[in-house]
Write a protein that holds these residues in place. Structure first.
Motif, PDB file in Angstrom:
ATOM      1  N   LEU B   4       0.823  -1.205   0.000  1.00 27.05           N
ATOM      2  CA  LEU B   4       0.000   0.000   0.000  1.00 27.05           C
ATOM      3  C   LEU B   4       0.858   1.256   0.000  1.00 27.05           C
ATOM      4  O   LEU B   4       1.694   1.450   0.872  1.00 27.05           O
ATOM      5  CB  LEU B   4      -0.892   0.002   1.242  1.00 27.05           C
ATOM      6  N   GLY B   5       0.615   2.120  -0.967  1.00 27.95           N
ATOM      7  CA  GLY B   5       1.298   3.394  -0.987  1.00 27.95           C
ATOM      8  C   GLY B   5       2.042   3.613  -2.291  1.00 27.95           C
ATOM      9  O   GLY B   5       1.669   3.103  -3.332  1.00 27.95           O
ATOM     10  N   ALA B   6       3.082   4.440  -2.205  1.00 26.25           N
ATOM     11  CA  ALA B   6       3.872   4.782  -3.379  1.00 26.25           C
ATOM     12  C   ALA B   6       5.340   4.842  -2.970  1.00 26.25           C
ATOM     13  O   ALA B   6       5.669   4.862  -1.784  1.00 26.25           O
ATOM     14  CB  ALA B   6       3.408   6.121  -3.956  1.00 26.25           C
ATOM     15  N   VAL B   8       7.590   7.165  -4.322  1.00 26.94           N
ATOM     16  CA  VAL B   8       8.140   8.524  -4.465  1.00 26.94           C
ATOM     17  C   VAL B   8       7.102   9.524  -3.974  1.00 26.94           C
ATOM     18  O   VAL B   8       5.941   9.484  -4.408  1.00 26.94           O
ATOM     19  CB  VAL B   8       8.502   8.831  -5.934  1.00 26.94           C
ATOM     20  N   TRP B   9       7.522  10.410  -3.089  1.00 25.52           N
ATOM     21  CA  TRP B   9       6.622  11.417  -2.517  1.00 25.52           C
ATOM     22  C   TRP B   9       7.311  12.769  -2.502  1.00 25.52           C
ATOM     23  O   TRP B   9       8.517  12.841  -2.261  1.00 25.52           O
ATOM     24  CB  TRP B   9       6.258  11.030  -1.074  1.00 25.52           C
ATOM     25  N   LEU B  46       4.279   5.844   7.001  1.00 25.22           N
ATOM     26  CA  LEU B  46       3.640   4.581   7.377  1.00 25.22           C
ATOM     27  C   LEU B  46       4.095   3.495   6.409  1.00 25.22           C
ATOM     28  O   LEU B  46       3.913   3.605   5.202  1.00 25.22           O
ATOM     29  CB  LEU B  46       2.114   4.737   7.317  1.00 25.22           C
ATOM     30  N   THR B  48       3.463  -0.276   5.766  1.00 26.48           N
ATOM     31  CA  THR B  48       2.647  -1.461   6.098  1.00 26.48           C
ATOM     32  C   THR B  48       3.258  -2.747   5.553  1.00 26.48           C
ATOM     33  O   THR B  48       2.708  -3.814   5.791  1.00 26.48           O
ATOM     34  CB  THR B  48       1.222  -1.325   5.516  1.00 26.48           C
ATOM     35  N   VAL B 110       3.439   5.449   2.797  1.00 24.16           N
ATOM     36  CA  VAL B 110       2.587   6.637   2.699  1.00 24.16           C
ATOM     37  C   VAL B 110       3.234   7.733   3.541  1.00 24.16           C
ATOM     38  O   VAL B 110       3.686   7.474   4.662  1.00 24.16           O
ATOM     39  CB  VAL B 110       1.147   6.355   3.183  1.00 24.16           C
ATOM     40  N   PRO B 133       2.108  11.831  -4.165  1.00 21.99           N
ATOM     41  CA  PRO B 133       2.688  10.562  -4.610  1.00 21.99           C
ATOM     42  C   PRO B 133       2.976  10.608  -6.103  1.00 21.99           C
ATOM     43  O   PRO B 133       2.098  10.926  -6.895  1.00 21.99           O
ATOM     44  CB  PRO B 133       1.581   9.549  -4.304  1.00 21.99           C
ATOM     45  N   ALA B 134       4.206  10.279  -6.501  1.00 18.15           N
ATOM     46  CA  ALA B 134       4.601  10.552  -7.887  1.00 18.15           C
ATOM     47  C   ALA B 134       4.909   9.317  -8.720  1.00 18.15           C
ATOM     48  O   ALA B 134       5.505   9.438  -9.775  1.00 18.15           O
ATOM     49  CB  ALA B 134       5.802  11.489  -7.899  1.00 18.15           C
TER      50      ALA B 134
END
Lengths: 135, 135, 135, 135
Positions: B4-6, B8-9, B46, B48, B110, B133-134
């Motif tokens: 879950l997530g990405a 690059v931010w 975060l 996970t 995240v 998020p990129a």
């Protein structure tokens, strides 16, 4: 590195809070120095690419046609934080007038909005949000 | 569970507010204890996944080349909240200097940004936003 | 109507501010009534579907394994705003302890996070953000 | 220009803070003028298209069926900032009652949410976030 961000960003909820900064200074006994504690709306742009981003900004209003383009340059691999108050060409953005903003860039960037509200003496309110990426 | 997530931010609008905390303590009569009521920018991550996230952070500025990478470890199935003030290697992030931040992770995470502003005595301002998020 | 939202949402930056509410009441001369002016973190869920959403929440920490699932029911075509302080099964969320939250729903919902911080007397700070949708 | 935005937007975390504005005025010695310093929730809509956006709003509650549609017109190439307090047809939105909002538009728009909280005298809290785009 892949290019990061988007080329079109929108912020619907602009309005530069009007501070009576003279009254502010008096009431706060000098604690609140200028311009650190004036009210402002701000756009924060991050350009991670290797090319200069020559941004074009258009401002939308409730009761008249959009005004623009305003030009804003963000150098390659740089950020730029600009107070909306400082945008004066083609015309200054008036205080307390609701606006929305459309940002277009020839290269991918990331755009954030920040408001500092110091209309009441001796208190600071902040709110920030990512602009909406539309491409 | 799917990851879950990405990876690059980005956060364009960083700037650690400068608190004169000694003055703050005096004016507040001791109500505001350190370090709970200092000003800070914070990244909240975060993870996970079942793998350690060894994050790489780069900081972008208005007038100089980006600085980094900073290293930040977020263990598997853990969070980490880090004050930007505490990042000192390869160099400390200076107070009151505008910056943008690029976060890269080998596993999906995240990332959220939080600012606490206590520059004025006896008042707290907060603003938080999800990083962009990129990937 | 098409179902609106996502089934997985994440919030990395939780931490319920600790209010010494007794001190608060005394200093504010009774202005700040309970529980309107306590500090809290809150999840706000909107379920526009025609089915009950039986949400499952897991809390992630810095130094221990995730705790959950917590159960939260949001009826069909209803909202629910829940203070994190009120989640007590399988265990209460401790004040001032950083956490992240993973929300899973069998039907699409929309999840927002809100923090009210009233640790200092006679002042309110707010910050809200949309949770990150991960599916 | 391509049309920018989305046709469906959601905000889960609405609740108009209740200000006892008479008490507020008295305590603030007249500093806080009406209606600039009342508490409010606000929707900010940006319509960059060449067509009028006749928005339809539905409000969701914790304990009763959704109420709507409320109608809101945003002219072509205009913004509109509307206080939720001002929506009265088919019924007024009550203060201090948690709600969620679903916004539908026949043309792409961008929707932001803003809350100003002035329940306590001489202090302002702000929080803003982009609504969640669902199409």
């Amino acid at each position: 590195m892949a290019e990061l961000g988007a080329r079109v960003w929108l912020v619907p909820g602009g309005r530069i809070p009007f501070s009576d900064t003279a009254a502010e200074r008096e009431l706060s006994g000098g604690t609140a120095a200028e311009p650190e504690f004036t009210s402002f709306d701000q756009l924060c742009v991050l350009n991670t690419t290797d090319r200069t981003a020559e941004l074009s900004l258009d401002f939308y209003y409730e009761d008249t046609d959009p005004v623009g383009p305003y030009r804003l340059v963000v150098d390659a691999r740089r950020i730029r934080h600009v107070r909306i108050n400082d945008l004066i060409d083609p015309e200054a953005i008036r205080l307390d007038r609701p606006y929305g903003c459309l940002v277009r860039s020839p290269v991918p960037v990331v755009v954030q909005f920040l408001r500092q509200d110091t209309r009441l003496p001796d208190t600071v309110a902040l709110t920030g949000l990512m602009a909406y990426p539309a491409d």
